[in-house]
Each structure stands twice: as structure tokens, then as C-alpha cells.
Design a protein around this motif. Structure first.
Motif, PDB file in Angstrom:
ATOM      1  N   ILE A 108       0.761  -1.063   0.088  1.00 30.48           N
ATOM      2  CA  ILE A 108      -0.062   0.132  -0.216  1.00 30.48           C
ATOM      3  C   ILE A 108       0.637   1.365  -0.192  1.00 30.48           C
ATOM      4  CG2 ILE A 108      -1.934   1.264   1.213  1.00 30.48           C
ATOM      5  CD1 ILE A 108      -2.792  -1.102   0.074  1.00 30.48           C
ATOM      6  N   ALA A 109       0.559   2.306  -1.046  1.00 34.44           N
ATOM      7  CA  ALA A 109       1.429   3.545  -1.368  1.00 34.44           C
ATOM      8  C   ALA A 109       0.537   4.419  -0.194  1.00 34.44           C
ATOM      9  CB  ALA A 109       1.550   3.788  -2.755  1.00 34.44           C
ATOM     10  N   GLU A 110      -0.603   4.532  -0.535  1.00 36.98           N
ATOM     11  CA  GLU A 110      -1.158   5.737   0.510  1.00 36.98           C
ATOM     12  C   GLU A 110      -2.867   5.273   0.495  1.00 36.98           C
ATOM     13  OE1 GLU A 110      -1.241   9.556  -1.689  1.00 36.98           O
ATOM     14  OE2 GLU A 110      -1.246   8.787  -3.637  1.00 36.98           O
ATOM     15  N   VAL A 111      -3.829   5.990   1.359  1.00 42.36           N
ATOM     16  CA  VAL A 111      -4.697   5.626   1.461  1.00 42.36           C
ATOM     17  C   VAL A 111      -5.689   6.943   1.765  1.00 42.36           C
ATOM     18  CG1 VAL A 111      -6.719   4.645   3.266  1.00 42.36           C
ATOM     19  CG2 VAL A 111      -4.389   3.331   2.863  1.00 42.36           C
ATOM     20  N   ARG A 112      -6.778   7.037   1.054  1.00 40.39           N
ATOM     21  CA  ARG A 112      -7.671   8.323   1.403  1.00 40.39           C
ATOM     22  C   ARG A 112      -9.136   7.662   2.016  1.00 40.39           C
ATOM     23  NH1 ARG A 112      -6.412  12.860  -1.189  1.00 40.39           N
ATOM     24  NH2 ARG A 112      -4.471  12.801  -2.796  1.00 40.39           N
ATOM     25  N   GLN A 113      -9.666   8.570   2.889  1.00 37.99           N
ATOM     26  CA  GLN A 113     -10.807   8.408   3.259  1.00 37.99           C
ATOM     27  C   GLN A 113     -11.991   8.743   2.443  1.00 37.99           C
ATOM     28  OE1 GLN A 113     -11.595  10.034   7.230  1.00 37.99           O
ATOM     29  NE2 GLN A 113     -13.896   9.456   7.036  1.00 37.99           N
ATOM     30  N   LEU A 114     -12.834   7.878   1.952  1.00 33.74           N
ATOM     31  CA  LEU A 114     -13.866   7.858   1.059  1.00 33.74           C
ATOM     32  C   LEU A 114     -15.035   8.758   1.677  1.00 33.74           C
ATOM     33  CD1 LEU A 114     -15.333   7.488  -1.552  1.00 33.74           C
ATOM     34  CD2 LEU A 114     -16.061   5.148  -0.749  1.00 33.74           C
ATOM     35  N   ASP A 115     -15.485   9.841   1.241  1.00 40.16           N
ATOM     36  CA  ASP A 115     -16.333  10.873   1.322  1.00 40.16           C
ATOM     37  C   ASP A 115     -17.712  10.259   1.016  1.00 40.16           C
ATOM     38  OD1 ASP A 115     -18.240  12.656   2.004  1.00 40.16           O
ATOM     39  OD2 ASP A 115     -17.039  14.387   0.990  1.00 40.16           O
ATOM     40  N   ASP A 116     -18.406   9.394   1.934  1.00 40.21           N
ATOM     41  CA  ASP A 116     -19.450   8.550   1.217  1.00 40.21           C
ATOM     42  C   ASP A 116     -20.817   9.516   1.415  1.00 40.21           C
ATOM     43  OD1 ASP A 116     -19.791   8.452   4.209  1.00 40.21           O
ATOM     44  OD2 ASP A 116     -19.128   6.386   4.341  1.00 40.21           O
ATOM     45  N   HIS A 117     -20.514  10.741   1.905  1.00 40.96           N
ATOM     46  CA  HIS A 117     -21.785  11.542   1.711  1.00 40.96           C
ATOM     47  C   HIS A 117     -21.785  12.193   0.026  1.00 40.96           C
ATOM     48  CE1 HIS A 117     -22.757  11.356   5.808  1.00 40.96           C
ATOM     49  NE2 HIS A 117     -21.427  11.407   6.174  1.00 40.96           N
TER      50      HIS A 117
END
Length: 279
Positions: A108-117
């Protein structure tokens, strides 16, 4: 160009859940290419979902989008995330441990939080129990179709904040090489450990060696026997046990044309320890 969209879940295929995910993806892009990793993850079994990703993701091309939905916390305050691998594949999943094996393998290089709104199926109604359809498949289809970019999905998260499962690493201890049962090769009943080939080489174990194999569950010996360390199943008679290196370059145990897991009722996880010792 539309990138491949690969789906994994614990939904099974006996009802319409997986088909609904396909339908959402096709509504985004009728030309989308969808593939199934598996939908037979045991219900709520995050560990197995995590393992099946590390078993599969490295063999797909860059830009492939994976959607993995094993989500016992659906509708709670758990995060939704999108991970980018070092080979530029993407994994959309709940932040509940599903990324454990990929993270610990250094993929894994990087992770983003998914804006599920923001990233959710329009007019999804008032249900909070089918994020696989309403959020993950929707976002996966848009990402694989280049309707959105990785940067669009939400803010970066520190990798150290990602939820990881408790997973005991393999190790050498005296004259033993010790690991855990990571997973079962389900159809054939082979037992796959987390012991890498490098550790058995350090222990002087090679093709043709005899190895004492002990399977321990919470301090109780389930199995103990001297086995051949072979190249493949055919190195021993039908029904006999063999130790070998599996397709992920880790130690595995099998019965030639039989199910080792079924014969000895083997499970997976940290409670299932494997000890290898040369004679």
C-alpha cells in the motif's frame, strides 16, 4: 479507456445482491468490464477477505479497481477508504482490517478516506445496510471509468491510522520454525501458513528433507507427524501428507488427493500454530 473493476464480497450468489452491484456499475458505464474475485468469503470473515486480496491484487495490472465488501460494521461510524497500491491499483473497502495483508506486505502506497456523503448512489433511499451497492460499487465504477480520480475520493489518511487485524508473524525459535495457519486452499483442503520460503531455507530445510510438523490449537496438539518436504503433492503416495511451497512462496501442508484441513478439522488465524522441525 475503462479499467477493470474486480468485486469481492461475502454476499454469495444465491440472491440479487451481487447482481445489484453489477447493475449500479453498468448504470455508470455500460461498457464497464467487471470481474469477480470471489463472493464466497464466509460471512463477516474480514481476515479471509484481507488474505484473498493479497493473493490476487499483485497479479492485476495498474489502474485496476478492486471493491471488497465484508462489512459487519455497515451503517456504523467505521470509515470507508480507497487505497492505492505501489503498482497503482486501487482497493475500495471498509476500514475494518481488510487492508491488513496488503499493508503488512508493503504493497500500500497511500490511503484516502472515502467521502461517502459525496460519493454515493443518487436517490439511494434511507437504507444504511447496503454500502456495497450504494457506495462501494458506485465509487468503484466511477473510478474505473475515470469519472473521478483517486484524489477526488477524499482526504489522505496516515497509514498508521488504518485498522489492522492482529496477525502473528512467522519466526525462528531455537530449532523450530513457527507460523500460523493463514488460510485454507478451500477446494482442495490444503493448509497455507504464513511461513515464507526464506525462513525454511534459513532452517536448512530443503526439497527431500524430513520435517516434523506440529499443528497446535490454543495449546492442544491437533497433529504431529514427520513429513516429506516435497516439490508437489505427487512426491508422496495418495493419501499421504506432504510439506511444500505454495503459489505465494509460503509453506503449506497437504494430503495427496485428500483434504488435510477436513481430515484434522483445521481452522485459520493466530490460534492455529504450525511448528516445523528438521529431524
Amino acid at each position: 479507456m475503462t479499467e477493470a473493476l474486480v468485486l469481492q464480497s461475502d454476499f454469495g450468489v444465491s440472491d440479487g445482491a451481487v447482481s445489484a452491484m453489477y447493475g449500479v456499475a453498468h448504470s455508470i458505464n455500460p461498457s464497464i468490464r467487471i470481474f469477480d474475485l470471489t463472493h464466497d468469503i464466509p460471512p463477516f470473515h474480514i481476515w479471509e477477505a484481507s488474505y484473498r486480496l493479497v493473493q490476487t491484487v499483485p497479479y492485476w495490472t495498474g489502474q485496476t479497481v478492486f471493491v471488497s465488501v465484508v462489512d459487519p460494521g455497515v451503517g456504523s461510524n467505521r470509515k470507508s477508504v480507497v487505497a492505492r497500491t505501489r503498482a497503482n491499483q486501487y482497493v475500495i473497502t471498509p476500514d475494518n482490517g481488510t487492508l491488513t495483508h496488503l499493508c503488512q506486505a508493503g504493497l500500500i502506497a497511500e490511503v484516502r478516506q472515502l467521502d461517502d456523503h459525496k460519493h454515493r448512489l443518487p436517490h439511494m433511499g434511507e437504507s444504511y445496510t447496503f454500502h456495497g451497492r450504494d457506495i462501494f460499487a458506485f465509487t468503484g465504477a466511477r473510478l474505473s471509468s475515470h469519472a473521478i480520480t483517486f484524489e477526488d475520493v477524499g482526504p489522505l489518511l496516515p497509514l498508521e491510522e488504518i485498522v489492522l487485524l492482529d496477525r502473528t508473524p512467522a519466526q525462528r525459535q531455537g530449532d523450530h520454525t513457527i507460523g500460523i495457519v493463514e488460510i485454507l486452499d478451500i477446494r482442495f483442503g490444503n493448509v497455507w501458513t504464513n511461513i515464507p520460503v526464506s525462513l525454511v531455507r534459513e532452517a536448512g530445510i530443503d526439497i527431500g528433507s524430513r520435517v516434523t510438523v506440529t499443528v497446535d490449537h490454543r495449546g492442544r496438539t491437533i497433529y504431529e507427524q514427520s513429513l516429506l518436504f516435497g516439490r508437489s503433492f505427487a512426491d508422496v503416495p495418495i493419501g499421504s501428507g506432504v510439506v511444500y511451497i505454495n503459489s505465494l512462496d509460503q509453506v503449506a501442508i497437504a494430503l495427496n488427493q485428500g483434504s488435510f484441513a477436513h481430515a484434522y478439522e483445521i481452522g485459520i488465524g493466530n490460534d492455529w500454530r504450525i511448528y516445523l522441525k528438521t529431524k
